[in-house]
Each structure stands twice: as C-alpha cells, then as structure tokens.
Motif scaffolding. Sequence first.
Motif, PDB file in Angstrom:
ATOM      1  N   THR A 113       1.334  13.466   0.345  1.00 46.06           N
ATOM      2  CA  THR A 113       1.270  12.029   0.069  1.00 46.06           C
ATOM      3  C   THR A 113       0.575  11.809  -1.259  1.00 46.06           C
ATOM      4  O   THR A 113      -0.485  12.395  -1.520  1.00 46.06           O
ATOM      5  N   ILE A 114       1.168  10.988  -2.097  1.00 45.64           N
ATOM      6  CA  ILE A 114       0.538  10.577  -3.337  1.00 45.64           C
ATOM      7  C   ILE A 114       0.089   9.124  -3.177  1.00 45.64           C
ATOM      8  O   ILE A 114       0.822   8.304  -2.617  1.00 45.64           O
ATOM      9  N   ARG A 115      -1.131   8.822  -3.616  1.00 43.73           N
ATOM     10  CA  ARG A 115      -1.659   7.451  -3.543  1.00 43.73           C
ATOM     11  C   ARG A 115      -2.135   7.052  -4.934  1.00 43.73           C
ATOM     12  O   ARG A 115      -2.843   7.820  -5.606  1.00 43.73           O
ATOM     13  N   VAL A 116      -1.746   5.864  -5.363  1.00 44.06           N
ATOM     14  CA  VAL A 116      -2.096   5.394  -6.700  1.00 44.06           C
ATOM     15  C   VAL A 116      -2.727   4.016  -6.592  1.00 44.06           C
ATOM     16  O   VAL A 116      -2.177   3.110  -5.964  1.00 44.06           O
ATOM     17  N   GLU A 117      -3.892   3.887  -7.219  1.00 37.80           N
ATOM     18  CA  GLU A 117      -4.612   2.611  -7.270  1.00 37.80           C
ATOM     19  C   GLU A 117      -4.856   2.239  -8.723  1.00 37.80           C
ATOM     20  O   GLU A 117      -5.173   3.099  -9.554  1.00 37.80           O
ATOM     21  N   ALA A 118      -4.693   0.974  -9.044  1.00 37.53           N
ATOM     22  CA  ALA A 118      -4.958   0.479 -10.392  1.00 37.53           C
ATOM     23  C   ALA A 118      -5.348  -0.985 -10.299  1.00 37.53           C
ATOM     24  O   ALA A 118      -4.827  -1.731  -9.459  1.00 37.53           O
ATOM     25  N   LEU A 119      -6.263  -1.390 -11.150  1.00 37.20           N
ATOM     26  CA  LEU A 119      -6.765  -2.758 -11.130  1.00 37.20           C
ATOM     27  C   LEU A 119      -5.631  -3.749 -11.371  1.00 37.20           C
ATOM     28  O   LEU A 119      -4.865  -3.609 -12.330  1.00 37.20           O
ATOM     29  N   GLY A 120      -5.517  -4.734 -10.495  1.00 38.57           N
ATOM     30  CA  GLY A 120      -4.489  -5.758 -10.638  1.00 38.57           C
ATOM     31  C   GLY A 120      -3.178  -5.438  -9.960  1.00 38.57           C
ATOM     32  O   GLY A 120      -2.230  -6.232 -10.031  1.00 38.57           O
ATOM     33  N   PHE A 121      -3.076  -4.270  -9.283  1.00 36.62           N
ATOM     34  CA  PHE A 121      -1.845  -3.864  -8.610  1.00 36.62           C
ATOM     35  C   PHE A 121      -2.134  -3.522  -7.151  1.00 36.62           C
ATOM     36  O   PHE A 121      -3.245  -3.115  -6.798  1.00 36.62           O
ATOM     37  N   GLU A 122      -1.094  -3.672  -6.322  1.00 33.14           N
ATOM     38  CA  GLU A 122      -1.202  -3.196  -4.954  1.00 33.14           C
ATOM     39  C   GLU A 122      -1.283  -1.670  -4.943  1.00 33.14           C
ATOM     40  O   GLU A 122      -0.632  -0.995  -5.755  1.00 33.14           O
ATOM     41  N   THR A 123      -2.063  -1.117  -4.029  1.00 28.17           N
ATOM     42  CA  THR A 123      -2.122   0.335  -3.872  1.00 28.17           C
ATOM     43  C   THR A 123      -0.784   0.825  -3.339  1.00 28.17           C
ATOM     44  O   THR A 123      -0.202   0.237  -2.426  1.00 28.17           O
ATOM     45  N   ILE A 124      -0.282   1.912  -3.905  1.00 23.39           N
ATOM     46  CA  ILE A 124       1.011   2.422  -3.486  1.00 23.39           C
ATOM     47  C   ILE A 124       0.863   3.827  -2.899  1.00 23.39           C
ATOM     48  O   ILE A 124      -0.069   4.559  -3.218  1.00 23.39           O
ATOM     49  N   GLU A 125       1.811   4.173  -2.032  1.00 19.92           N
ATOM     50  CA  GLU A 125       1.868   5.504  -1.438  1.00 19.92           C
ATOM     51  C   GLU A 125       3.315   5.975  -1.366  1.00 19.92           C
ATOM     52  O   GLU A 125       4.230   5.160  -1.283  1.00 19.92           O
TER      53      GLU A 125
END
Length: 310
Positions: A113-125
């Motif tokens: 599983t890859i998880r990406v977080e960034a300010l101003g965006f929904e967290t994605i998986e």
Amino acid sequence: MSIFRQILPFGFLVFLCMGATCERTVDLDIDEPPPRLVVNSSFTLGEVVKVSVAKSQSILDNSLPEYLADANVTLYKGDKFIEKLTLYVDPAPRIAPYYTTQSFTPEAATTYTIRVEALGFETIEAHSFIPEPVSLSTLQVSNFNEQEGSGPFYMRYSYQIDLNFEDPIEEDNYYHLNIFQEILSVTIVGADTLIDGRYLKRIDLMQDNPKVISDAMIGGLLLKNNPSEEGFRFQVDLEIVPDFEALGQIYVELRTVSEEYYLYYSTFSRQQNQSDGPFNDPIVIFNNVENGHGYFAGYNFTQDSVSLSF
C-alpha cells in the motif's frame, strides 16, 4: 464526472463538443472541484519503489504538470509500515522528480500500500502486488535476409521471431510483451571490428488478434491470458549502417503484470489509439487511487535472448 485531467502519462479525459444547427455562445456555470493528487508508480521485484506525485489540472489547462516536492509518501506491507520515501530530483530536466525507497525492494505475491499526504489535498491510498513470473516456452528466429537499404550506406535486415509461453489456467493472468534488438556500435580497423557500445532498439509488434492491445505508452503488447495457443509470430524489418553498426542479440521481456497494471495501460492505450469521431464511446482511464488519480501497480518479468543466424 471530474473535469480535471490527470498528469501525463495518465492521459486526458475525453471532452466532446457537440454542434447545433444555430451558432450561439453558451456560458456554462460549473464549479470546478478542488484539485487532487495524481500518483504514478510501476514497481517490480528487486528494484526500489519509485512514486511520482503531482497535482491534477483542469482539462483546459495546457501548462506543464506541477509535481509536488513537499508530500509525505509512505509504503506499507499489509498494515505494517515499511518506509518513508525520499524525494529525488534528477539533474536531467526532462525526468520528473519522484519519491523513492532507499534500500527496500518488494517481494512477489505480497500486497503493498502506498499512502500520500500533502497540505491542501485529501490523503490518498493505492494497493497492488507483484505476480509470480511466467517464462517463455518457445523462442526462435528464422528467415534471416539482408538487402540494400534506403540510402547508399544502409543495409536492410529482416527476420521472423516465433515465441510462446505457458499460461497458468487456474485464474486470469495479465502480460506485457516487449522485444528488443541489440544494436552494437562498431569501429572497423583493418580486418578487425571493435565494439564501442550498445543499445537496445524496441521492436514494433503488430498483431491482428482483437484480444491483443498495442501499448501506447512504452510499446509492446498487452495480453489477458494467452490469446493464441499456436504462439506469436512477428516479422521484423530494420536498417543500420554496417560501417558503424552491427546486429547483436534479440531480447524478449515477458512481464507478468497485476490487474491494475493491465487495466491502466490498456485503457490508456485504447483511448490513445481510438480514431477521432463524434460517435466513439468515451474511454475512461482506469484509476486505482482512492481519493485521487493515477495508478500504483506491480509487475514481474522474465527475460530471454537469442542470437541471429546469418
């Protein structure tokens, strides 16, 4: 449906303009949804995991992709944290920045599983795995021929490649087939031929089988199971300058790919290969990224080679 497009190579959403008998200007008052994260990652056995992260753009926005350098990208094996990926900016300007593991390489038959977080965006998986490899059962070259080429210093070479592989029948399997001709850079000194370098030239693979899809992104053929019990036959024609080049071996790569890989590459290719026309059904590019766009897909591969018989 989102009116945002994904960042290349994720393709473009289809925008269909319909005419009317009377011309008039129509103002569409449509609220654009907020941009989402776009992830691009194909990962394989024995190599570090690389993930590009960008910001989605409106289909009307023709500016260059905006890649993010401040995202938090983490990788998991099942629910177990593995590693936080590190940003790498390649000095070559044409190569997009990406996030990469430092030492970890994935295993086959394991879901990641890859998880990406960034300010101003929904967290994605996104989730995917690397399938078990499948080997070639047949690989041979025949009908080699040479003749004068299109210019005074060129020679044209042609030959036939026959290959096949044993497809496991327990479940659906997905493949990406690629063939390369090795081209040697040579210097002729008297009666000796010195090899200075080499590169692999991708062979364009043509098939009339409707179950076979020509890949529009990196080349080769996309297959669901093995659509041909008799195997595959390809006719190859190419030109080189014998004073500076020579033909080396033929390399065949058979990728055994995840369903996510096949669906993304095949829908992207069908969209790119579709002829223009107002009556074509729109093709939506596959997306397995939750709350975002793009794909995260594993693949395995086997390679084989054969020498040309002059």
